[in-house]
Scaffold this motif. Structure first.
Motif, PDB file in Angstrom:
ATOM      1  N   UNK A  82      -7.211   7.779   2.905  1.00 43.49           N
ATOM      2  CA  UNK A  82      -6.661   6.459   3.169  1.00 43.49           C
ATOM      3  C   UNK A  82      -7.319   5.777   4.348  1.00 43.49           C
ATOM      4  N   UNK A  83      -7.539   6.521   5.423  1.00 48.54           N
ATOM      5  CA  UNK A  83      -8.144   5.944   6.628  1.00 48.54           C
ATOM      6  C   UNK A  83      -9.597   5.548   6.376  1.00 48.54           C
ATOM      7  N   UNK A  84     -10.334   6.380   5.656  1.00 46.79           N
ATOM      8  CA  UNK A  84     -11.733   6.036   5.366  1.00 46.79           C
ATOM      9  C   UNK A  84     -11.818   4.784   4.502  1.00 46.79           C
ATOM     10  N   UNK A  85     -10.838   4.607   3.617  1.00 42.56           N
ATOM     11  CA  UNK A  85     -10.789   3.376   2.834  1.00 42.56           C
ATOM     12  C   UNK A  85     -10.551   2.168   3.716  1.00 42.56           C
ATOM     13  N   UNK A  86      -9.572   2.251   4.606  1.00 47.20           N
ATOM     14  CA  UNK A  86      -9.281   1.148   5.523  1.00 47.20           C
ATOM     15  C   UNK A  86     -10.479   0.831   6.418  1.00 47.20           C
ATOM     16  N   UNK A  87     -11.155   1.876   6.895  1.00 48.19           N
ATOM     17  CA  UNK A  87     -12.324   1.652   7.732  1.00 48.19           C
ATOM     18  C   UNK A  87     -13.417   0.896   6.981  1.00 48.19           C
ATOM     19  N   UNK A  88     -13.529   1.133   5.678  1.00 46.66           N
ATOM     20  CA  UNK A  88     -14.538   0.442   4.870  1.00 46.66           C
ATOM     21  C   UNK A  88     -14.252  -1.054   4.797  1.00 46.66           C
ATOM     22  N   UNK A  89     -12.991  -1.416   4.588  1.00 46.56           N
ATOM     23  CA  UNK A  89     -12.638  -2.836   4.559  1.00 46.56           C
ATOM     24  C   UNK A  89     -12.860  -3.464   5.931  1.00 46.56           C
ATOM     25  N   UNK A  90     -12.527  -2.729   6.988  1.00 45.77           N
ATOM     26  CA  UNK A  90     -12.741  -3.227   8.352  1.00 45.77           C
ATOM     27  C   UNK A  90     -14.225  -3.426   8.625  1.00 45.77           C
ATOM     28  N   UNK A  91     -15.062  -2.522   8.112  1.00 38.32           N
ATOM     29  CA  UNK A  91     -16.508  -2.647   8.312  1.00 38.32           C
ATOM     30  C   UNK A  91     -17.038  -3.896   7.624  1.00 38.32           C
ATOM     31  N   UNK A  92     -16.556  -4.160   6.417  1.00 33.88           N
ATOM     32  CA  UNK A  92     -16.969  -5.380   5.721  1.00 33.88           C
ATOM     33  C   UNK A  92     -16.541  -6.619   6.475  1.00 33.88           C
ATOM     34  N   UNK A  93     -15.315  -6.600   6.966  1.00 36.91           N
ATOM     35  CA  UNK A  93     -14.805  -7.745   7.718  1.00 36.91           C
ATOM     36  C   UNK A  93     -15.563  -7.911   9.033  1.00 36.91           C
ATOM     37  N   UNK A  94     -15.893  -6.777   9.684  1.00 40.07           N
ATOM     38  CA  UNK A  94     -16.631  -6.847  10.949  1.00 40.07           C
ATOM     39  C   UNK A  94     -18.034  -7.419  10.740  1.00 40.07           C
ATOM     40  N   UNK A  95     -18.614  -7.173   9.551  1.00 39.93           N
ATOM     41  CA  UNK A  95     -19.933  -7.711   9.256  1.00 39.93           C
ATOM     42  C   UNK A  95     -19.870  -9.202   8.967  1.00 39.93           C
ATOM     43  N   UNK A  96     -18.762  -9.637   8.336  1.00 36.01           N
ATOM     44  CA  UNK A  96     -18.536 -11.060   8.147  1.00 36.01           C
ATOM     45  C   UNK A  96     -17.098 -11.307   7.741  1.00 36.01           C
ATOM     46  N   UNK A  97     -16.337 -11.912   8.622  1.00 35.90           N
ATOM     47  CA  UNK A  97     -14.966 -12.300   8.320  1.00 35.90           C
ATOM     48  C   UNK A  97     -14.676 -13.622   8.981  1.00 35.90           C
ATOM     49  N   UNK A  98     -13.874 -14.466   8.342  1.00 37.73           N
ATOM     50  CA  UNK A  98     -13.646 -15.816   8.849  1.00 37.73           C
ATOM     51  C   UNK A  98     -12.276 -16.012   9.467  1.00 37.73           C
ATOM     52  N   UNK A  99     -11.314 -15.128   9.124  1.00 40.17           N
ATOM     53  CA  UNK A  99      -9.989 -15.297   9.688  1.00 40.17           C
ATOM     54  C   UNK A  99      -9.305 -16.571   9.252  1.00 40.17           C
ATOM     55  N   UNK A 100      -9.022 -16.745   7.944  1.00 43.32           N
ATOM     56  CA  UNK A 100      -8.427 -17.983   7.451  1.00 43.32           C
ATOM     57  C   UNK A 100      -6.963 -18.098   7.838  1.00 43.32           C
ATOM     58  N   UNK A 101      -6.393 -19.220   7.544  1.00 38.23           N
ATOM     59  CA  UNK A 101      -4.970 -19.409   7.796  1.00 38.23           C
ATOM     60  C   UNK A 101      -4.177 -19.408   6.509  1.00 38.23           C
ATOM     61  N   UNK A 102      -2.867 -19.649   6.603  1.00 43.06           N
ATOM     62  CA  UNK A 102      -2.019 -19.709   5.424  1.00 43.06           C
ATOM     63  C   UNK A 102      -1.838 -18.367   4.751  1.00 43.06           C
ATOM     64  N   UNK A 103      -1.520 -18.425   3.457  1.00 43.35           N
ATOM     65  CA  UNK A 103      -1.282 -17.174   2.719  1.00 43.35           C
ATOM     66  C   UNK A 103      -2.544 -16.329   2.596  1.00 43.35           C
ATOM     67  N   UNK A 104      -3.711 -16.966   2.635  1.00 47.76           N
ATOM     68  CA  UNK A 104      -4.952 -16.208   2.516  1.00 47.76           C
ATOM     69  C   UNK A 104      -5.120 -15.228   3.671  1.00 47.76           C
ATOM     70  N   UNK A 105      -4.388 -15.476   4.769  1.00 46.17           N
ATOM     71  CA  UNK A 105      -4.493 -14.585   5.922  1.00 46.17           C
ATOM     72  C   UNK A 105      -4.048 -13.172   5.592  1.00 46.17           C
ATOM     73  N   UNK A 106      -3.099 -13.042   4.662  1.00 45.09           N
ATOM     74  CA  UNK A 106      -2.579 -11.716   4.336  1.00 45.09           C
ATOM     75  C   UNK A 106      -3.228 -11.115   3.104  1.00 45.09           C
ATOM     76  N   UNK A 107      -4.158 -11.848   2.486  1.00 48.19           N
ATOM     77  CA  UNK A 107      -4.777 -11.342   1.259  1.00 48.19           C
ATOM     78  C   UNK A 107      -5.550 -10.058   1.504  1.00 48.19           C
ATOM     79  N   UNK A 108      -6.426 -10.064   2.509  1.00 55.32           N
ATOM     80  CA  UNK A 108      -7.223  -8.870   2.779  1.00 55.32           C
ATOM     81  C   UNK A 108      -6.370  -7.694   3.253  1.00 55.32           C
ATOM     82  N   UNK A 109      -5.452  -7.876   4.226  1.00 58.05           N
ATOM     83  CA  UNK A 109      -4.609  -6.733   4.617  1.00 58.05           C
ATOM     84  C   UNK A 109      -3.797  -6.164   3.459  1.00 58.05           C
TER      85      UNK A 109
END
Length: 293
Positions: free
Chosen positions: A134-161
């Motif tokens: 589970x943790x290695x999976x979460x780290x993978x999503x975090x790595x993708x976001x760290x490489x490029x993430x925009x931090x949107x607002x609204x409901x899209x903010x919770x889509x990735x988490x």
């Protein structure tokens, strides 16, 4: 490459891509950083699974695995050298990228080492495998976001988490019993205290089916109640859970090793389908916007 499990490398790439794209729409301001991050992450995951293959020879042979080291087609010492070369490349790449990637790559390498290497060998216990998966999976999503993430607002903010948590739970809670089910004999010979070894085959089948259904239903409920914009991904996971349950609780997955691995294949297929259900619409949207421009 075969020893490091190309199908697993592919799903980790999709996790990385989802982390970068779910809130960004696949429109990176710095495509080089995104591609470099993906390559660095693949090197780290390559180390984790190749190193695991080196340490799993005994149980793989008992289980009749067709992995190259278990077959005798790949020298374990050579594989060990290649694995650590990949780890060094991942660390160097992370240092060059800087920021959160340094800590994310270090964390996944350490987890991979603790999972496979003596005296730790967290792979001996199902509970530890669930956490590591589970943790290695979460780290993978975090790595993708760290490489490029925009931090949107609204409901899209919770889509990735929401997506990352659901998919990581699927990986850890569903993937662990699905992987252990066909490997009981080899795990027992290697002294592993997995749930399948200690409780037997039928309790694992019941647990696997119940957990798969629970994770999929919870994902659907969150997506509906919070109106998370994830398209068909929740429905795809629920369909995959239903398929996995049918395969697991019927004679379809009994007999030969190929048939005993069907629950694991259903688990993996569902992972691919869920990620593609999220990524393909984003790819289409990006291509259409490019043509319009």
């Amino acid at each position: 490459m075969t020893e490091a499990r190309p199908s697993v490398l592919a799903i980790f790439f999709l996790r990385f891509a989802a982390g970068a794209a779910v809130d960004a729409g696949l429109a990176p301001a710095d495509p080089f950083r995104l591609l470099a991050g993906a390559l660095v992450w693949q090197c780290a995951i390559f180390f984790v699974y190749l190193f695991n293959g080196v340490t799993d020879v005994r149980e793989d042979r008992v289980n009749g695995s067709r992995r190259p080291i278990a077959r005798g087609d790949l020298d374990p010492e050579l594989a060990w050298i290649v694995a650590w070369t990949a780890a060094a490349a991942a660390l160097l790449g992370a240092l060059l990228l800087g920021g959160a990637m340094i800590w994310l790559v270090t964390a996944v390498l350490v987890l991979g080492y603790l999972y496979s290497a003596p005296p730790f060998q967290l792979k001996k216990w199902s509970s530890a495998t669930v956490v590591v998966g589970g943790v290695s999976g979460l780290l993978s999503y975090c790595a993708g976001y760290a490489s490029y993430g925009t931090g949107p607002g609204g409901r899209e903010m919770i889509a990735l988490p929401a997506f990352a948590v659901a998919a990581s739970l699927w990986m850890g809670l569903v993937g662990t019993p699905a992987k252990d089910l066909p490997d009981i004999a080899g795990d027992r010979s290697a002294g592993r205290a997995t749930f399948a070894v200690s409780r037997g085959e039928w309790p694992v089948r019941l647990l696997l089916s119940a957990v798969a259904a629970s994770v999929a239903l919870a994902f659907c409920a969150v997506a509906l109640l919070l109106r998370v914009p994830l398209g068909m991904a929740p429905a795809v996971m629920l369909t995959g859970a239903a398929l996995l349950t049918v395969v697991t609780l019927t004679p379809l997955s009994r007999g030969s090793r190929v048939r005993r691995r069907l629950p694991y294949r259903a688990f993996m297929t569902t992972q691919y389908a869920v990620h593609l259900a999220v990524l393909l619409p984003l790819v289409s949207q990006f291509l259409l916007s490019g043509r319009a421009a």
